[in-house]
Design an enzyme around this catalytic site. Structure first.
Site, PDB file in Angstrom:
ATOM      1  N   TYR A 101      29.305  69.583 -24.421  1.00  0.00           N
ATOM      2  CA  TYR A 101      29.415  70.803 -25.235  1.00  0.00           C
ATOM      3  C   TYR A 101      28.051  71.475 -25.302  1.00  0.00           C
ATOM      4  CZ  TYR A 101      29.593  73.751 -29.403  1.00  0.00           C
ATOM      5  OH  TYR A 101      29.502  74.813 -30.264  1.00  0.00           O
ATOM      6  N   GLU A 189      29.157  80.010 -26.101  1.00  0.00           N
ATOM      7  CA  GLU A 189      29.570  78.614 -26.244  1.00  0.00           C
ATOM      8  C   GLU A 189      30.319  78.139 -25.006  1.00  0.00           C
ATOM      9  OE1 GLU A 189      31.528  76.470 -29.997  1.00  0.00           O
ATOM     10  OE2 GLU A 189      33.057  77.428 -28.750  1.00  0.00           O
TER      11      GLU A 189
END
Ligand code: GDP
Ligand code: MN
Length: 385
Positions: A101, A189
């Site tokens: 992530y 993101e």
């Protein structure tokens, strides 16, 4: 301005972040065609402005034409928590060894950009942050210096990225930081940022929000604005050059000056109400402008009462009152309005309003009084005035 996954990936690619080749399509036939071009196996992905598409059945792997046909037909038109799928992204499927992530956003309380990285990707990152916060590296960046190579390597190392991909992860973080700064993004993101079996680091998903107020610096990004998925009232406001943001409540808000409107939202919330919108009418008292603003506010069916909060400075309250009276004569609003006039010529303004005796318009003197009145009116309990 939120971007669809494939649009975010276009920006990623522009800044050197690895992404898979793919095509955006809107029909089953075009999906089949695209799959043939990018090469099987492919992944068929719903393009909507909401996460958790995989869990909702909006992301499917397909090995051949019949599977693409089946998945594309199922996903097009699908309702993913209120978002109807109109576009599919067909990309060449990747083999996955690990799911990481990475994100960059503005930490408002620290007044600095925040880079986050975790080897626990592909899942809900809020859950990682809550249950195993030690697995989420949070690194603030000095925005004048930018993210250095050393910092990027340090973040990857601290986050325990596999040793052989630390450099690759650092490259990805650097590119993501470039996307965030150079494209004037408010959020960039990647979840998951994958490591392939041959140790390539690649963005499998993209969530990017651009700062709409900085769009004038990026004419090439204007076409990314997804008007089909945008709120229709917000789109109309944009066309009229009005700062309007739709909110979830039932009390319409209008003020002059962004700061005053923000505090009006707070005061209404404090009085127990829920604002239906943010609307900054800016300076001026033009009846036509006020009429347009009122029409925008009332275009939202949830609105049960409206608060006008005007602070007279250069704009004089008596002029605003005249604008209001002219506007209301034309609109004849169906819901109650509370009007608070304060500042330059407020007495005169209130007198004008009182004399006009507009039906459904209640003058108020202070912001707190106005907020309490509008909350009571929205609740249907009326006010003594
Ligand atoms: P989200 O559910 O909206 O976050 O959509 P993602 O783009 O993140 O996809 C959800 C999940 O589908 C990912 O976490 C992967 O596990 C899986 N997925 C997506 N693309 C691929 C792919 O190319 N290959 C494989 N094997 N899995 C994929
Ligand atoms: Mn994802």
């Amino acid at each position: 301005m939120d971007l669809l996954e494939y649009q975010g990936k276009q920006l990623f690619a522009r800044h050197g972040l690895a992404v898979s080749q793919g095509k955006a399509v809107t029909t089953v036939e075009d999906a089949v065609d695209a799959a043939g071009k990018v090469g099987y196996p492919v992944v068929v992905k719903a393009q909507v402005l909401i996460g958790g598409r995989g869990k909702a059945g909006g992301v499917k792997l397909a090995d051949d034409e019949s599977q693409v046909r089946e998945h594309a037909a199922n996903i097009l038109g699908m309702d993913i928590r209120g978002h109807i799928v109109r576009t599919l992204w067909i990309e060449h499927a990747s083999d996955i060894a690990s799911e990481y992530y990475a994100s960059v956003l503005l930490d408002r309380s620290a007044k600095q950009p925040l880079v986050m990285f975790s080897v626990e990707g592909g899942v809900d990152i809020e859950e990682v942050a809550e249950k195993t916060p030690e697995k989420l590296v949070r690194h603030h960046v000095d925005s004048l210096k930018g993210l250095s190579r050393e910092e990027a390597v340090q973040i990857a190392t601290e986050g325990k990225a596999d040793a052989d991909v630390v450099e690759g992860v650092a490259d990805a973080l650097t590119a993501l930081y470039d996307v965030w700064t150079q494209e004037d993004a408010t959020l960039a993101e990647i979840n998951p940022l994958i490591v392939t079996p041959d140790r390539e680091v690649k963005a499998l998903d993209a969530k990017v929000s651009l700062d709409g107020n900085a769009l004038y610096r990026h004419p090439e990004n204007a076409s990314l604005s997804d008007s089909e998925n945008e709120d229709p009232i917000e789109r109309r406001a944009k066309e009229q050059g009005v700062q309007y943001v739709k909110l979830d409540g039932d009390i319409g808000i209008l003020g002059n000056g962004a700061g005053l409107v923000m505090s009006t939202l707070d005061v209404v919330a404090q009085a127990g109400g829920a604002p239906a919108n943010f609307l900054d009418a800016g300076g001026g008292s033009d009846a036509e402008k006020i009429k347009q603003a009122v029409e925008l506010i009332l275009a939202n069916d949830s609105v049960k009462a409206v608060l006008f909060n005007i602070f007279g400075g250069i704009t004089r309250c008596d002029e605003v009152a005249k604008g209001l009276i002219a506007a209301f004569a034309e609109i004849r609003p169906s819901v109650p309005f509370v009007v608070r006039l304060d500042g330059t010529n407020d007495e005169a303004g209130r007198t004008l309003l009182a004399e006009a005796a507009l039906p459904n318009v209640h003058p108020a003197r202070t912001m707190n009084e106005a907020a309490e009145m509008v909350v009571a009116l929205a609740a249907g309990s009326g006010v003594a005035s």
